[in-house]
Design an enzyme around this catalytic site. Sequence first.
Site, mmCIF file in Angstrom:
data_model
loop_
_atom_site.group_PDB
_atom_site.id
_atom_site.type_symbol
_atom_site.label_atom_id
_atom_site.label_comp_id
_atom_site.label_asym_id
_atom_site.label_seq_id
_atom_site.Cartn_x
_atom_site.Cartn_y
_atom_site.Cartn_z
ATOM 1 N N VAL A 2 -2.044 -43.150 5.059
ATOM 2 C CA VAL A 2 -1.477 -42.682 3.777
ATOM 3 C C VAL A 2 0.047 -42.698 3.764
ATOM 4 C CG1 VAL A 2 -3.473 -41.234 3.165
ATOM 5 C CG2 VAL A 2 -1.566 -40.224 4.431
ATOM 6 N N ASN A 28 -6.287 -35.056 1.044
ATOM 7 C CA ASN A 28 -6.868 -34.318 2.169
ATOM 8 C C ASN A 28 -6.345 -34.773 3.531
ATOM 9 O OD1 ASN A 28 -9.060 -32.628 3.443
ATOM 10 N ND2 ASN A 28 -9.704 -34.654 4.148
ATOM 11 N N SER A 90 -2.956 -25.118 3.505
ATOM 12 C CA SER A 90 -3.389 -24.361 4.682
ATOM 13 C C SER A 90 -2.819 -22.957 4.597
ATOM 14 C CB SER A 90 -2.839 -25.039 5.944
ATOM 15 O OG SER A 90 -2.931 -24.188 7.054
ATOM 16 N N TYR A 103 4.465 -28.521 9.856
ATOM 17 C CA TYR A 103 3.191 -28.523 9.118
ATOM 18 C C TYR A 103 3.218 -27.469 8.001
ATOM 19 C CZ TYR A 103 -1.947 -27.959 8.627
ATOM 20 O OH TYR A 103 -3.237 -27.865 8.166
ATOM 21 N N ALA A 104 3.698 -26.273 8.332
ATOM 22 C CA ALA A 104 3.735 -25.191 7.336
ATOM 23 C C ALA A 104 4.644 -25.557 6.173
ATOM 24 C CB ALA A 104 4.194 -23.888 7.990
ATOM 25 N N ALA A 105 5.763 -26.235 6.485
ATOM 26 C CA ALA A 105 6.681 -26.640 5.407
ATOM 27 C C ALA A 105 5.989 -27.641 4.482
ATOM 28 C CB ALA A 105 7.952 -27.239 6.005
ATOM 29 N N LYS A 107 2.736 -27.988 4.040
ATOM 30 C CA LYS A 107 1.617 -27.342 3.345
ATOM 31 C C LYS A 107 2.093 -26.324 2.307
ATOM 32 C CE LYS A 107 -2.057 -29.315 5.171
ATOM 33 N NZ LYS A 107 -2.745 -30.356 4.402
ATOM 34 N N ILE A 136 -11.265 -23.968 9.906
ATOM 35 C CA ILE A 136 -12.457 -24.773 9.655
ATOM 36 C C ILE A 136 -12.745 -25.576 10.923
ATOM 37 C CG2 ILE A 136 -13.534 -26.523 8.176
ATOM 38 C CD1 ILE A 136 -12.715 -24.000 6.602
HETATM 39 N N1 LIG Z 1 -9.533 -27.599 10.152
HETATM 40 C C1 LIG Z 1 -8.785 -26.573 9.774
HETATM 41 O O1 LIG Z 1 -8.913 -25.430 10.297
HETATM 42 C C2 LIG Z 1 -7.736 -26.745 8.700
HETATM 43 C C3 LIG Z 1 -6.990 -25.614 8.323
HETATM 44 C C4 LIG Z 1 -6.052 -25.751 7.326
HETATM 45 C C5 LIG Z 1 -5.857 -26.949 6.685
HETATM 46 N N2 LIG Z 1 -6.563 -28.046 7.093
HETATM 47 C C6 LIG Z 1 -6.298 -29.306 6.407
HETATM 48 O O2 LIG Z 1 -7.513 -29.884 5.987
HETATM 49 C C7 LIG Z 1 -7.343 -31.302 5.889
HETATM 50 C C8 LIG Z 1 -8.487 -31.978 6.600
HETATM 51 O O3 LIG Z 1 -8.376 -31.724 8.008
HETATM 52 P P1 LIG Z 1 -9.663 -31.602 8.962
HETATM 53 O O4 LIG Z 1 -9.658 -30.248 9.543
HETATM 54 O O5 LIG Z 1 -10.858 -32.095 8.264
HETATM 55 O O6 LIG Z 1 -9.198 -32.568 10.137
HETATM 56 P P2 LIG Z 1 -9.892 -33.896 10.684
HETATM 57 O O7 LIG Z 1 -9.005 -34.363 11.788
HETATM 58 O O8 LIG Z 1 -11.318 -33.646 10.989
HETATM 59 O O9 LIG Z 1 -9.815 -34.848 9.422
HETATM 60 C C9 LIG Z 1 -8.577 -35.276 8.893
HETATM 61 C C10 LIG Z 1 -8.691 -36.731 8.530
HETATM 62 O O10 LIG Z 1 -7.422 -37.155 8.026
HETATM 63 C C11 LIG Z 1 -7.160 -38.413 8.590
HETATM 64 N N3 LIG Z 1 -5.713 -38.666 8.620
HETATM 65 C C12 LIG Z 1 -4.754 -37.965 9.230
HETATM 66 N N4 LIG Z 1 -3.569 -38.539 9.038
HETATM 67 C C13 LIG Z 1 -3.783 -39.642 8.284
HETATM 68 C C14 LIG Z 1 -2.955 -40.656 7.764
HETATM 69 N N5 LIG Z 1 -1.631 -40.667 7.993
HETATM 70 N N6 LIG Z 1 -3.521 -41.623 7.012
HETATM 71 C C15 LIG Z 1 -4.848 -41.631 6.767
HETATM 72 N N7 LIG Z 1 -5.692 -40.703 7.245
HETATM 73 C C16 LIG Z 1 -5.153 -39.727 7.999
HETATM 74 C C17 LIG Z 1 -7.724 -38.337 9.998
HETATM 75 O O11 LIG Z 1 -7.913 -39.617 10.552
HETATM 76 C C18 LIG Z 1 -9.029 -37.609 9.735
HETATM 77 O O12 LIG Z 1 -10.047 -38.499 9.364
HETATM 78 C C19 LIG Z 1 -5.963 -31.622 6.464
HETATM 79 O O13 LIG Z 1 -5.036 -31.780 5.423
HETATM 80 C C20 LIG Z 1 -5.651 -30.374 7.276
HETATM 81 O O14 LIG Z 1 -4.270 -30.182 7.452
HETATM 82 C C21 LIG Z 1 -7.509 -27.955 8.066
#
Ligand SMILES: NC(=O)c1ccc[n+]([C@@H]2O[C@H](COP(=O)([O-])OP(=O)(O)OC[C@H]3O[C@@H](n4cnc5c(N)ncnc54)[C@H](O)[C@@H]3O)[C@@H](O)[C@H]2O)c1
Length: 213
Positions: A2, A28, A90, A103-105, A107, A136
Site C-alpha cells: 500500500v 486495514n 488502534s 505507530y500511535a502517531a 493511528k 486482537i
Molecule cells: N492485532 C491487534 O491487536 C491490533 C490492535 C490494534 C490495531 N490493529 C490494526 O489492525 C490492522 C490489521 O492488523 P492485524 O492484527 O490483522 O495484523 P496481521 O499482520 O494479521 O494483518 C495485517 C495485514 O496487513 C498487511 N500489510 C502490512 N503492511 C502492508 C503494506 N505496506 N502493504 C500491503 N499490506 C500490508 C500484512 O501483510 C497483513 O496481511 C492493522 O492496521 C493493525 O495496525 C491490530
Amino acid sequence: NVTAPDFAERFVGTAVSEFKGLDILINNAGYTWDNVIQKMTDEQWYAMIDCHLTAPFRILRAAQPVIRALGKAETEAGQRMMRKVVNISSMAGLFGNPGQTNYAAGKAGIVGMTQTLAKEWGRMNVTVNCVAYGLIKTRLTGNAAEGGTAHIDGRDIKVGVNPDLMAAMERGIPLGRGGTPEEAAGAVYLLCIPESDYVSGQTLVCSGGLTGF
Ligand SMILES: NC(=O)c1ccc[n+]([C@@H]2O[C@H](COP(=O)([O-])OP(=O)(O)OC[C@H]3O[C@@H](n4cnc5c(N)ncnc54)[C@H](O)[C@@H]3O)[C@@H](O)[C@H]2O)c1
C-alpha cells in the site's frame, strides 16, 4: 504494497474495472515496528506514517472522484445509495503505548482524517468511521517466541508479542481475553450495514471492554 506511490490509483482502478463501482473501502493494512523514541530511526518513523497514514490518504484521495461521480449519477436518478469507509485505528492511537511513538502517531492521525472526511464526504452519502482495536489475536500479536517475521515493504519485520506480556494484557481486558479476527471484523461490519447509515465521523473501540492502557 500500500505504500507504493502508484498503489492507490491501481487499487481504485481495479475496484472499478472488476466490480463496476466502489461501495465499501476499508483501510486495514498495517504492522508495527516498535522502539523507544531515543532509539527510533527516521526509517522506523516514516515506515509507520507511510503505511498507516499516507497510504490511506492516497487511497481515499484516489477514490473521491469515483465516489463523487457515482453519487452524482444516483442523485440525478433519484436514488440514494450510502457508501462506507472504515479506517482501522488502534487504542495506541487513542491513548498512546510505550515503544510505539511512530505507530500511535499514525493511528491517531487516521482518526483526524476520518473526522475530516466524514465532514467532506457526507454530501456524497458516504459515512466515514474508524474502528480502534485493543488486543486482537492475529499474526501481528502471535507468540514472539516463535520468531515470526513479516516481509513488508521490502523489509523483514519481527512480529509477535512476548507470551508473558500477552497473558498480562489479557488479564486486564474486562472480557478476559484478546479478540478473535472474526470479532474484529464484526466491528467493521457494523459500520458497513444499512443500520449504521446515519453514523459518521465516529471511532468504535473494539477491545473487549478495555477503555485505556
Ligand atoms: N492485532 C491487534 O491487536 C491490533 C490492535 C490494534 C490495531 N490493529 C490494526 O489492525 C490492522 C490489521 O492488523 P492485524 O492484527 O490483522 O495484523 P496481521 O499482520 O494479521 O494483518 C495485517 C495485514 O496487513 C498487511 N500489510 C502490512 N503492511 C502492508 C503494506 N505496506 N502493504 C500491503 N499490506 C500490508 C500484512 O501483510 C497483513 O496481511 C492493522 O492496521 C493493525 O495496525 C491490530
